[in-house]
Design an enzyme around this catalytic site. Structure first.
Site, short mmCIF file in Angstrom:
data_model
loop_
_atom_site.label_atom_id
_atom_site.label_comp_id
_atom_site.label_asym_id
_atom_site.label_seq_id
_atom_site.Cartn_x
_atom_site.Cartn_y
_atom_site.Cartn_z
N GLU A 178 0.88 -1.16 0.00
CA GLU A 178 0.00 0.00 0.00
C GLU A 178 0.93 1.21 0.00
O GLU A 178 1.63 1.47 0.97
CB GLU A 178 -0.89 0.03 1.24
CG GLU A 178 -1.79 1.25 1.28
CD GLU A 178 -2.60 1.33 2.56
OE1 GLU A 178 -3.40 2.27 2.66
OE2 GLU A 178 -2.42 0.49 3.46
N ASP A 222 -4.54 10.05 9.86
CA ASP A 222 -3.50 9.06 10.12
C ASP A 222 -2.85 9.32 11.47
O ASP A 222 -2.95 10.41 12.02
CB ASP A 222 -2.43 9.13 9.02
CG ASP A 222 -2.97 8.66 7.68
OD1 ASP A 222 -3.40 7.50 7.61
OD2 ASP A 222 -2.97 9.46 6.74
#
Length: 99
Positions: free
Chosen positions: A29, A40
């Site tokens: 990814e 995040d």
């Protein structure tokens, strides 16, 4: 395995991806750095800040995707804003880098 694009030079990124593939990583990814990566955690936010300081994030991301896709199935993770800023051809460029 999540890999933030642009954090390393192209040579270093290829070396890391090769090592991860040899270690058995089944999927990559690749993350496109964004300056407001508030969704995040702190580790990815720090990696993105460093990647943005290296400049040419889109180009580095496409090169990382190209190499990662040559090793394992690869997806790209990003926020909408960088894609919108880059323009409508971004998705085509990512797709072409995986051919």
């Amino acid at each position: 395995m999540f890999v933030p694009a642009g954090l390393h030079t192209a040579t270093e990124a290829r070396r890391h991806l090769d090592a991860l593939a040899r270690a058995g990583c089944g999927l990559f990814e690749v993350g496109l750095a964004h300056h407001t990566a508030f969704l995040d955690g702190p580790v990815i936010q720090t990696a993105y800040r460093r990647a943005l300081q290296n400049r040419n994030v889109i180009d580095r991301t496409l090169r990382a995707v190209e190499h990662a896709a040559s090793l394992r199935p690869t997806v790209v993770m990003t926020y909408w804003e960088p894609v919108n800023r880059h323009g409508p051809d971004y998705a085509k460029e990512v797709q072409m880098s995986q051919v």
